[in-house]
Design an enzyme around this catalytic site. Structure first.
Site, PDB file in Angstrom:
ATOM      1  N   GLY A  46       0.839  -1.196   0.000  1.00 52.08           N
ATOM      2  CA  GLY A  46       0.000   0.000   0.000  1.00 52.08           C
ATOM      3  C   GLY A  46       0.873   1.245   0.000  1.00 52.08           C
ATOM      4  O   GLY A  46       2.031   1.211   0.442  1.00 52.08           O
ATOM      5  N   GLN A  51       2.957   9.989   1.228  1.00 50.20           N
ATOM      6  CA  GLN A  51       4.234   9.293   1.424  1.00 50.20           C
ATOM      7  C   GLN A  51       5.247   9.622   0.328  1.00 50.20           C
ATOM      8  O   GLN A  51       6.435   9.375   0.504  1.00 50.20           O
ATOM      9  CB  GLN A  51       4.024   7.768   1.473  1.00 50.20           C
ATOM     10  CG  GLN A  51       3.325   7.311   2.746  1.00 50.20           C
ATOM     11  CD  GLN A  51       3.216   5.816   2.783  1.00 50.20           C
ATOM     12  OE1 GLN A  51       2.322   5.234   2.183  1.00 50.20           O
ATOM     13  NE2 GLN A  51       4.132   5.151   3.476  1.00 50.20           N
ATOM     14  N   CYS A  93       5.306  -0.140   7.885  1.00 49.36           N
ATOM     15  CA  CYS A  93       5.022   1.021   7.049  1.00 49.36           C
ATOM     16  C   CYS A  93       6.271   1.396   6.249  1.00 49.36           C
ATOM     17  O   CYS A  93       7.369   1.415   6.807  1.00 49.36           O
ATOM     18  CB  CYS A  93       4.605   2.191   7.940  1.00 49.36           C
ATOM     19  SG  CYS A  93       4.275   3.705   7.045  1.00 49.36           S
ATOM     20  N   LEU A  94       6.110   1.699   4.963  1.00 48.67           N
ATOM     21  CA  LEU A  94       7.253   2.084   4.133  1.00 48.67           C
ATOM     22  C   LEU A  94       7.905   3.370   4.625  1.00 48.67           C
ATOM     23  O   LEU A  94       9.081   3.618   4.345  1.00 48.67           O
ATOM     24  CB  LEU A  94       6.821   2.252   2.670  1.00 48.67           C
ATOM     25  CG  LEU A  94       6.332   0.984   1.953  1.00 48.67           C
ATOM     26  CD1 LEU A  94       5.860   1.317   0.549  1.00 48.67           C
ATOM     27  CD2 LEU A  94       7.427  -0.069   1.912  1.00 48.67           C
ATOM     28  N   HIS A 135      -4.802   1.498   7.301  1.00 46.46           N
ATOM     29  CA  HIS A 135      -3.449   2.049   7.397  1.00 46.46           C
ATOM     30  C   HIS A 135      -3.271   3.208   6.410  1.00 46.46           C
ATOM     31  O   HIS A 135      -2.743   4.268   6.768  1.00 46.46           O
ATOM     32  CB  HIS A 135      -2.436   0.933   7.117  1.00 46.46           C
ATOM     33  CG  HIS A 135      -1.002   1.346   7.192  1.00 46.46           C
ATOM     34  ND1 HIS A 135      -0.160   0.975   8.221  1.00 46.46           N
ATOM     35  CD2 HIS A 135      -0.249   2.120   6.368  1.00 46.46           C
ATOM     36  CE1 HIS A 135       1.033   1.501   8.010  1.00 46.46           C
ATOM     37  NE2 HIS A 135       1.018   2.203   6.894  1.00 46.46           N
ATOM     38  N   GLU A 136      -3.740   3.015   5.158  1.00 42.15           N
ATOM     39  CA  GLU A 136      -3.566   4.059   4.140  1.00 42.15           C
ATOM     40  C   GLU A 136      -4.488   5.256   4.397  1.00 42.15           C
ATOM     41  O   GLU A 136      -4.087   6.403   4.210  1.00 42.15           O
ATOM     42  CB  GLU A 136      -3.779   3.493   2.730  1.00 42.15           C
ATOM     43  CG  GLU A 136      -2.847   2.338   2.343  1.00 42.15           C
ATOM     44  CD  GLU A 136      -1.376   2.605   2.612  1.00 42.15           C
ATOM     45  OE1 GLU A 136      -0.933   3.753   2.509  1.00 42.15           O
ATOM     46  OE2 GLU A 136      -0.663   1.643   2.962  1.00 42.15           O
ATOM     47  N   HIS A 139      -2.880   7.384   6.864  1.00 40.55           N
ATOM     48  CA  HIS A 139      -1.871   8.253   6.242  1.00 40.55           C
ATOM     49  C   HIS A 139      -2.501   9.546   5.742  1.00 40.55           C
ATOM     50  O   HIS A 139      -1.979  10.643   5.972  1.00 40.55           O
ATOM     51  CB  HIS A 139      -1.197   7.559   5.059  1.00 40.55           C
ATOM     52  CG  HIS A 139      -0.002   6.739   5.420  1.00 40.55           C
ATOM     53  ND1 HIS A 139       1.107   7.279   6.034  1.00 40.55           N
ATOM     54  CD2 HIS A 139       0.262   5.426   5.248  1.00 40.55           C
ATOM     55  CE1 HIS A 139       2.001   6.312   6.223  1.00 40.55           C
ATOM     56  NE2 HIS A 139       1.521   5.183   5.761  1.00 40.55           N
TER      57      HIS A 139
HETATM   58 ZN    ZN Z   1       2.373   3.360   5.909  1.00 41.65          ZN
END
Ligand code: ZN
Length: 170
Positions: A46, A51, A93-94, A135-136, A139
């Protein structure tokens, strides 16, 4: 198409609530393509637009990370319209690379969004899909998974990140 740099914890853009997308125009289509490349290169399941430094309500989810056709979901102006149950699982998370911690999320989530062809859609997700949706969406609201942690677990991650940042390793 291009792989974009992914913003990390500590970058202000991750804390800003993203603005609604008003027009899925050519620059937006290019951003979507670049975000797809970025998510697959990471690799991740995702990615939210903030991000990659764009404060717009756009997110991607592909649990197959590009391995299976039809699993890429491009969600513009997404919102959770229904949710049920509770699951506690590991999450990462990235933007917070190399850290995972357990987070409680709904078991099933119904997402309403506009796809890249400007068609309004609704989709139920469960398990990992529900987790990715939450999660997204988080963000896009300026929230990160560490915000869901409490006490020692939260302190431990934030201390390690601060140490990495101090050493120029973040
Ligand atoms: Zn994330």
């Amino acid at each position: 198409m291009a792989v974009l740099p992914i913003r990390k914890y500590g970058d202000d853009v991750l804390r800003l609530p993203a603005e609604p997308v008003t027009n899925i125009d050519a620059p937006m289509q290019k951003l979507i393509d670049d975000m797809v490349d970025t998510m697959y290169a990471a690799p991740g399941v995702g990615l939210a637009a903030n991000q990659v430094g764009v404060s717009q309500r756009l997110m991607l989810i592909d649990l197959s990370v590009g391995k299976r056709r039809g699993e890429l979901h491009v969600c513009v102006n997404p919102e959770i319209v229904d949710a049920s149950g509770e699951v506690t699982e590991e999450e990462g998370c990235l933007s917070i690379p190399d850290f995972v911690e357990i987070v409680t999320r709904p078991e099933r989530v119904k997402l309403r969004y506009i796809d890249r062809n400007s068609v309004e859609r609704e989709m139920w997700g469960d398990g990992l899909m529900a987790r990715a949706m939450c999660h997204e969406i988080d963000h896009l609201n300026g929230t990160l998974f560490v915000d869901h942690l409490r006490g020692f677990k939260k302190e431990r991650i934030l201390k390690k990140i601060a140490k990495l940042a101090k050493g120029g390793m973040w």
